[in-house]
Write an enzyme that holds these catalytic residues in place. Structure first.
Site, PDB file in Angstrom:
ATOM      1  N   CYS A 112     -38.203  -3.767  55.474  1.00 57.55           N
ATOM      2  CA  CYS A 112     -38.166  -4.612  54.272  1.00 57.55           C
ATOM      3  C   CYS A 112     -36.720  -4.904  53.850  1.00 57.55           C
ATOM      4  O   CYS A 112     -36.027  -5.660  54.514  1.00 57.55           O
ATOM      5  CB  CYS A 112     -38.990  -3.993  53.143  1.00 57.55           C
ATOM      6  SG  CYS A 112     -39.337  -5.159  51.800  1.00 57.55           S
ATOM      7  N   HIS A 198     -44.036  -2.985  55.283  1.00 55.24           N
ATOM      8  CA  HIS A 198     -43.850  -1.565  54.966  1.00 55.24           C
ATOM      9  C   HIS A 198     -44.850  -0.706  55.739  1.00 55.24           C
ATOM     10  O   HIS A 198     -45.925  -0.388  55.223  1.00 55.24           O
ATOM     11  CB  HIS A 198     -44.060  -1.336  53.468  1.00 55.24           C
ATOM     12  CG  HIS A 198     -42.928  -1.762  52.598  1.00 55.24           C
ATOM     13  ND1 HIS A 198     -41.824  -0.966  52.362  1.00 55.24           N
ATOM     14  CD2 HIS A 198     -42.722  -2.908  51.912  1.00 55.24           C
ATOM     15  CE1 HIS A 198     -40.990  -1.594  51.555  1.00 55.24           C
ATOM     16  NE2 HIS A 198     -41.506  -2.768  51.263  1.00 55.24           N
ATOM     17  N   GLU A 200     -44.692   2.355  56.155  1.00 49.21           N
ATOM     18  CA  GLU A 200     -44.750   3.672  55.493  1.00 49.21           C
ATOM     19  C   GLU A 200     -45.665   3.665  54.267  1.00 49.21           C
ATOM     20  O   GLU A 200     -46.005   4.730  53.747  1.00 49.21           O
ATOM     21  CB  GLU A 200     -43.337   4.124  55.089  1.00 49.21           C
ATOM     22  CG  GLU A 200     -42.757   3.509  53.834  1.00 49.21           C
ATOM     23  CD  GLU A 200     -42.212   2.093  53.976  1.00 49.21           C
ATOM     24  OE1 GLU A 200     -41.474   1.659  53.075  1.00 49.21           O
ATOM     25  OE2 GLU A 200     -42.519   1.424  54.985  1.00 49.21           O
TER      26      GLU A 200
END
Length: 250
Positions: A112, A198, A200
Site C-alpha cells: 500500500c 493489504h 496482512e
C-alpha cells in the site's frame, strides 16, 4: 541448518483500537502474515523455508532504520499518511528506499503506502486517484507474471486507499490492475515486489477502519455500505505472502 531469513519491517503507521490492542504494531501483523506465507510455501511447494527473523522499526516516530548488512529484506508497511507529502520522515524514508534499490543483495517489499513509496523512489508520480477510494476485499486482475507469482488466476485482496502510483516504472514487470487502480503491483526479480492492497489485513481490521473513517466523515454512506458488504469475503492474503517468501528466496 540454514541461517534465518532476516526481514526488517518498517512500520509507517500505528494501528487503531482493537487492532492495536491485539497486535501492538504493524510489524507483528506482518510477522504473522509472513509466517503463514512461509508455511504455505513449505506445504504447497515442498520447499525448505528458513526460519523468519522479523525485526520492527518505527520510521515515523523514532526514524530508526536497519543497517543493510544485517538484514536480507526490507518491507515497507501501509500508512494513513500521504506518500507524496514532503514531511521530513517521509523524505527520509524515500531516501532509504533509494539506498536499498541502489544495492543488489537486500530485497525490497512494499505494501500500500510502501508500494507507493517504492514507486516514488523509482521516480514515478504518486498522488490522489480521481477514481476515489478503493476499500475492502477487491478482485485484482493479474498479468501473466502476476498469475505466475501468486499462483492464482485472480487475486482478491483487502484494499484501503485512494492514493496511487500513476504509472509503472519502466524497470518493473506489472502484476495487475483493478477498475480503480492501474498499478496494483510491481516486480523485479531479486530486487523488489509490491502490492497496492493489504495482504496482512482481515475482516476484523478492515471493519474497524471502515467504522472509524465513516464516523469521522472520511467515508460517505455509500462507500461504507459497499465496503462492509465485501469485508468478510474470501481474500488471498496468504497467497500474496507466499509470493513474498518465494521472492526473498530467489
Amino acid at each position: 541448518m540454514s541461517p534465518p531469513l532476516r526481514i526488517a519491517v518498517l512500520e509507517c503507521d500505528t494501528p487503531i483500537g482493537r487492532t492495536k490492542e491485539k497486535y501492538g504494531g504493524y510489524g507483528n501483523l506482518f510477522k504473522e502474515l509472513l509466517q503463514n506465507g512461509a508455511q504455505a510455501v513449505r506445504e504447497k511447494d515442498g520447499t525448505a523455508v528458513p526460519e523468519l527473523d522479523v525485526r520492527k522499526y518505527d520510521v515515523v516516530n523514532d526514524e530508526i532504520y536497519p543497517e543493510l548488512e544485517g538484514v536480507d529484506a526490507v518491507l515497507l508497511s501501509g500508512s494513513r499518511h500521504n506518500s507524496f507529502d514532503d514531511e521530513i520522515w517521509i523524505l527520509k524514508l524515500v531516501e532509504f528506499t533509494k539506498k536499498v534499490l541502489a544495492q543488489d543483495r537486500v530485497r525490497l517489499i512494499g505494501v500500500c503506502f510502501g508500494h507507493q513509496i517504492i514507486g516514488r523512489a523509482l521516480e514515478q508520480e504518486v498522488g490522489r486517484s480521481d477514481r476515489g477510494w478503493e476499500v475492502s476485499v477487491t478482485p485484482m486482475e493479474l498479468t501473466e507474471k502476476g498469475r505466475e507469482l501468486f499462483g492464482v488466476q485472480e487475486v482478491a485482496i483487502h484494499q484501503m486507499h485512494r492514493d496511487v502510483v500513476y504509472t509503472y516504472p519502466p524497470s518493473v514487470e506489472p502484476l495487475g490492475h483493478s477498475p480503480r487502480c492501474d498499478v496494483q503491483g510491481m516486480y523485479e526479480k531479486k530486487r523488489l515486489i509490491t502490492v497496492q492492497g493489504h495482504p496482512e489485513f482481515n475482516g476484523d481490521i478492515v471493519s474497524e477502519l471502515l467504522d472509524s473513517r465513516h464516523e469521522k466523515g472520511i467515508f460517505d454512506d455509500g462507500t461504507y455500505k459497499d465496503g462492509m458488504e465485501r469485508v468478510r469475503k474470501h481474500h488471498d492474503g496468504v497467497a500474496v505472502s507466499a509470493a513474498f517468501i518465494r521472492f526473498m528466496m530467489e
